[in-house]
Write a protein that holds these residues in place. Structure first.
Motif, PDB file in Angstrom:
ATOM      1  N   VAL A  77       0.863  -1.180   0.000  1.00  0.00           N
ATOM      2  CA  VAL A  77       0.000   0.000   0.000  1.00  0.00           C
ATOM      3  C   VAL A  77       0.902   1.234   0.000  1.00  0.00           C
ATOM      4  O   VAL A  77       1.814   1.353   0.818  1.00  0.00           O
ATOM      5  CB  VAL A  77      -0.933   0.010   1.223  1.00  0.00           C
ATOM      6  CG1 VAL A  77      -1.769   1.290   1.253  1.00  0.00           C
ATOM      7  CG2 VAL A  77      -1.840  -1.215   1.211  1.00  0.00           C
ATOM      8  N   ASP A  78       0.672   2.140  -0.941  1.00  0.00           N
ATOM      9  CA  ASP A  78       1.512   3.326  -1.069  1.00  0.00           C
ATOM     10  C   ASP A  78       0.624   4.533  -1.357  1.00  0.00           C
ATOM     11  O   ASP A  78      -0.592   4.410  -1.516  1.00  0.00           O
ATOM     12  CB  ASP A  78       2.527   3.125  -2.206  1.00  0.00           C
ATOM     13  CG  ASP A  78       3.787   3.958  -2.006  1.00  0.00           C
ATOM     14  OD1 ASP A  78       3.725   4.942  -1.237  1.00  0.00           O
ATOM     15  OD2 ASP A  78       4.813   3.641  -2.634  1.00  0.00           O
ATOM     16  N   ARG A  79       1.275   5.699  -1.431  1.00  0.00           N
ATOM     17  CA  ARG A  79       0.542   6.932  -1.715  1.00  0.00           C
ATOM     18  C   ARG A  79       1.219   7.653  -2.873  1.00  0.00           C
ATOM     19  O   ARG A  79       2.449   7.804  -2.902  1.00  0.00           O
ATOM     20  CB  ARG A  79       0.521   7.828  -0.476  1.00  0.00           C
ATOM     21  CG  ARG A  79      -0.433   9.015  -0.607  1.00  0.00           C
ATOM     22  CD  ARG A  79      -0.552   9.743   0.707  1.00  0.00           C
ATOM     23  NE  ARG A  79      -1.510  10.836   0.626  1.00  0.00           N
ATOM     24  CZ  ARG A  79      -1.847  11.612   1.650  1.00  0.00           C
ATOM     25  NH1 ARG A  79      -1.293  11.393   2.840  1.00  0.00           N
ATOM     26  NH2 ARG A  79      -2.718  12.583   1.490  1.00  0.00           N
TER      27      ARG A  79
ATOM     28  N   ASP B 215       2.616  10.593  -4.960  1.00  0.00           N
ATOM     29  CA  ASP B 215       3.145  11.887  -4.519  1.00  0.00           C
ATOM     30  C   ASP B 215       2.522  13.027  -5.332  1.00  0.00           C
ATOM     31  O   ASP B 215       1.696  12.807  -6.229  1.00  0.00           O
ATOM     32  CB  ASP B 215       4.670  11.913  -4.584  1.00  0.00           C
ATOM     33  CG  ASP B 215       5.213  11.769  -6.006  1.00  0.00           C
ATOM     34  OD1 ASP B 215       4.438  12.026  -6.969  1.00  0.00           O
ATOM     35  OD2 ASP B 215       6.387  11.415  -6.163  1.00  0.00           O
TER      36      ASP B 215
ATOM     37  N   VAL C 185       4.644   6.966  -7.922  1.00  0.00           N
ATOM     38  CA  VAL C 185       4.942   6.098  -6.777  1.00  0.00           C
ATOM     39  C   VAL C 185       6.315   5.497  -7.005  1.00  0.00           C
ATOM     40  O   VAL C 185       6.812   5.458  -8.138  1.00  0.00           O
ATOM     41  CB  VAL C 185       3.894   4.978  -6.609  1.00  0.00           C
ATOM     42  CG1 VAL C 185       2.565   5.521  -6.153  1.00  0.00           C
ATOM     43  CG2 VAL C 185       3.750   4.167  -7.895  1.00  0.00           C
TER      44      VAL C 185
ATOM     45  N   TYR D 160      -4.132  11.907  -9.957  1.00  0.00           N
ATOM     46  CA  TYR D 160      -4.288  10.979  -8.832  1.00  0.00           C
ATOM     47  C   TYR D 160      -3.390  11.339  -7.657  1.00  0.00           C
ATOM     48  O   TYR D 160      -3.206  10.535  -6.733  1.00  0.00           O
ATOM     49  CB  TYR D 160      -3.973   9.546  -9.291  1.00  0.00           C
ATOM     50  CG  TYR D 160      -4.883   9.050 -10.375  1.00  0.00           C
ATOM     51  CD1 TYR D 160      -6.150   8.568 -10.085  1.00  0.00           C
ATOM     52  CD2 TYR D 160      -4.474   9.071 -11.718  1.00  0.00           C
ATOM     53  CE1 TYR D 160      -6.988   8.110 -11.086  1.00  0.00           C
ATOM     54  CE2 TYR D 160      -5.308   8.609 -12.725  1.00  0.00           C
ATOM     55  CZ  TYR D 160      -6.564   8.134 -12.403  1.00  0.00           C
ATOM     56  OH  TYR D 160      -7.404   7.688 -13.382  1.00  0.00           O
TER      57      TYR D 160
ATOM     58  N   ARG E  49      -1.739  12.298  -4.283  1.00  0.00           N
ATOM     59  CA  ARG E  49      -2.115  12.134  -2.873  1.00  0.00           C
ATOM     60  C   ARG E  49      -3.086  10.978  -2.624  1.00  0.00           C
ATOM     61  O   ARG E  49      -3.489  10.758  -1.494  1.00  0.00           O
ATOM     62  CB  ARG E  49      -2.716  13.425  -2.286  1.00  0.00           C
ATOM     63  CG  ARG E  49      -1.864  14.679  -2.480  1.00  0.00           C
ATOM     64  CD  ARG E  49      -0.512  14.541  -1.851  1.00  0.00           C
ATOM     65  NE  ARG E  49       0.288  15.775  -1.972  1.00  0.00           N
ATOM     66  CZ  ARG E  49       1.581  15.852  -1.655  1.00  0.00           C
ATOM     67  NH1 ARG E  49       2.215  14.752  -1.232  1.00  0.00           N
ATOM     68  NH2 ARG E  49       2.240  16.991  -1.781  1.00  0.00           N
ATOM     69  N   GLN E  50      -3.456  10.250  -3.662  1.00  0.00           N
ATOM     70  CA  GLN E  50      -4.357   9.115  -3.459  1.00  0.00           C
ATOM     71  C   GLN E  50      -3.581   7.893  -2.978  1.00  0.00           C
ATOM     72  O   GLN E  50      -2.430   7.674  -3.353  1.00  0.00           O
ATOM     73  CB  GLN E  50      -5.094   8.763  -4.758  1.00  0.00           C
ATOM     74  CG  GLN E  50      -6.163   9.743  -5.157  1.00  0.00           C
ATOM     75  CD  GLN E  50      -7.051   9.175  -6.251  1.00  0.00           C
ATOM     76  OE1 GLN E  50      -7.176   7.966  -6.411  1.00  0.00           O
ATOM     77  NE2 GLN E  50      -7.675  10.064  -7.018  1.00  0.00           N
ATOM     78  N   THR E  51      -4.222   7.086  -2.133  1.00  0.00           N
ATOM     79  CA  THR E  51      -3.645   5.822  -1.685  1.00  0.00           C
ATOM     80  C   THR E  51      -3.911   4.757  -2.748  1.00  0.00           C
ATOM     81  O   THR E  51      -5.011   4.698  -3.313  1.00  0.00           O
ATOM     82  CB  THR E  51      -4.255   5.391  -0.352  1.00  0.00           C
ATOM     83  OG1 THR E  51      -3.980   6.392   0.631  1.00  0.00           O
ATOM     84  CG2 THR E  51      -3.671   4.065   0.126  1.00  0.00           C
TER      85      THR E  51
ATOM     86  N   THR F 153      -6.845   1.210  -7.191  1.00  0.00           N
ATOM     87  CA  THR F 153      -7.376   1.981  -6.064  1.00  0.00           C
ATOM     88  C   THR F 153      -7.942   1.015  -5.035  1.00  0.00           C
ATOM     89  O   THR F 153      -8.628   0.051  -5.395  1.00  0.00           O
ATOM     90  CB  THR F 153      -8.485   2.930  -6.539  1.00  0.00           C
ATOM     91  OG1 THR F 153      -9.512   2.167  -7.176  1.00  0.00           O
ATOM     92  CG2 THR F 153      -7.950   3.954  -7.521  1.00  0.00           C
TER      93      THR F 153
END
Length: 402
Positions: free
Chosen positions: A318-320, A322, A327, A344, A346-348, A362
């Motif tokens: 799981v990442d975010r 930037d 990523v 996209y 700041r989305q996880t 997502t």
């Protein structure tokens, strides 16, 4: 007054001889002698017809077994488990007792008032049962709702082997999402191997074919395609296709109703872990000839996908994303930046990684943001296709735009 009493009174009160009484009433003289003898030893009541029931019944079910049958019915019902004659017979055998026939067990339960008559059911001959021939030939999956003690609604995700009814996975979430389905599926394959096919309904966590015309695949569909696993979905509005897991949900909830209400999701998952053990190892199944799901699953050769495209271990991360829409992923000790798009930022995201193969989705919907094969010669994995260097094999980017 019975004929026997009349014969006796004609002798002892009217003064007929036994021969005369026998002639008058059309019976044998010896029978009149027997009736008078009974009268002399026990009075008029002694001459009434006697029961022909044998004094002893060597084939009768022992009282200890009868009592244990009644006790098992109560214990299994209280625990929320199946308490039918076949299940009771299985438990008797596990305890070292000789189990009577299921019809005898049913008669004992009926006589004890422990079976409530049910309305006439649909005849079994009208049902068409479909069953996989081998374990891992088809896994059924679905999730069902449950309520915690404080009223919180949670969802329980299950994976069930179609052939053996073996419960492969049973976990509660708040809620079940597309990425959770992928993670749970991969964790289950790590323990039991890859199935040849899956069977689910048309929920968005399983398929995107009814996702408002967007087209494409979601994360679960794409993973199955990558592993060469056949995906089967039931017809809309026809839950009988997934009948085994629908029926399983009834069994699960009946058992949960017999437990103390879980105050937290963690407590519920502890209960589900216990249920999984009981269901697989301590509960015989009528469709399995009184074997447990564990026995049926473990004693038959397993099916597998035809020439799977990918095997081995999938990493889940799981990442975010930037601010620049990227990523970062480490491969072979080197960091690689993967472009997703500023839209996209700041989305996880959930990243599924197998060697150089990467799928980024997502977590909530399972929408695939990008698929690619890492090019180890480039630090930045652009969304634009590059002309690959001859010696490296280049970048193979099969990005799917949802």
């Amino acid at each position: 007054m019975s004929k026997q009493k009349v014969i006796v009174l004609s002798v002892v009160q009217q003064g007929l001889t036994k021969t005369e009484a026998a002639r008058r009433y059309g019976v044998g003289r010896q029978w009149v002698h027997e009736l008078v003898r009974r009268y002399e030893h026990g009075g008029l009541d002694a001459v009434e017809p006697r029961s022909k029931r044998p004094r002893a019944s060597p084939h009768a079910t022992p009282e200890a077994t009868t009592q244990r049958i009644r006790e098992l019915r109560a214990e299994l019902t209280k625990a929320g488990l199946d308490a039918g004659p076949q299940t009771i017979a299985w438990h008797l055998e596990q305890e070292g007792l000789k189990a009577p026939s299921t019809s005898t067990i049913r008669r004992i339960l009926v006589n004890a008032g422990l079976i409530t008559p049910e309305p006439k059911k649909r005849p079994k001959s009208s049902l068409h049962r479909f069953e996989a021939a081998q374990p891992n030939e088809t896994w059924q999956s679905d999730f069902t709702h449950w309520t915690l003690d404080d009223g919180t609604d949670v969802e329980i995700l299950n994976f069930l082997d179609d052939h053996s009814r073996y419960l492969l996975s049973c976990t509660g979430y708040r809620p079940v999402t597309g990425s959770i389905v992928v993670q749970a599926f991969l964790a289950t394959t790590e323990q039991y191997g890859l199935p040849a096919s899956t069977l689910t309904d048309n929920g968005l966590v399983y398929t995107a074919r009814f996702a408002g015309g967007k087209g494409g695949r979601n994360a679960f569909e794409n993973l199955l395609h990558t592993l060469n696993i056949t995906q089967k979905n039931g017809s809309p509005g026809h839950p009988q296709t997934q009948g085994k897991i629908e029926r399983f949900h009834q069994t699960l909830k009946r058992w949960l109703h017999g437990q103390p209400p879980a105050p937290t999701l963690q407590a519920l998952n502890q209960q589900l872990h216990t249920f999984q053990r009981v269901y697989n190892h301590q509960r015989p199944h009528r469709a399995l000839n009184r074997r447990t799901p564990a026995q049926a699953y473990q004693t038959t050769p397993k099916a597998s996908p035809n020439q799977p495209k990918q095997g081995g271990h999938w990493r889940i991360r799981v990442d975010r994303i930037d601010a620049a829409g990227k990523v970062t992923l480490r491969y072979n000790g080197r960091l690689h930046h993967i472009g997703i798009g500023r839209a996209y930022a700041r989305q996880t995201v959930l990243m599924l990684v197998h060697d150089r193969e990467v799928m980024i989705t997502t977590p909530g919907t399972g929408e695939i943001l990008r698929e690619l094969t890492i090019d180890p010669t480039r630090n930045y994995q652009s969304r634009q296709k590059k002309t690959p260097p001859a010696e490296a094999g280049g970048v193979v980017d099969v990005a799917t735009h949802m």
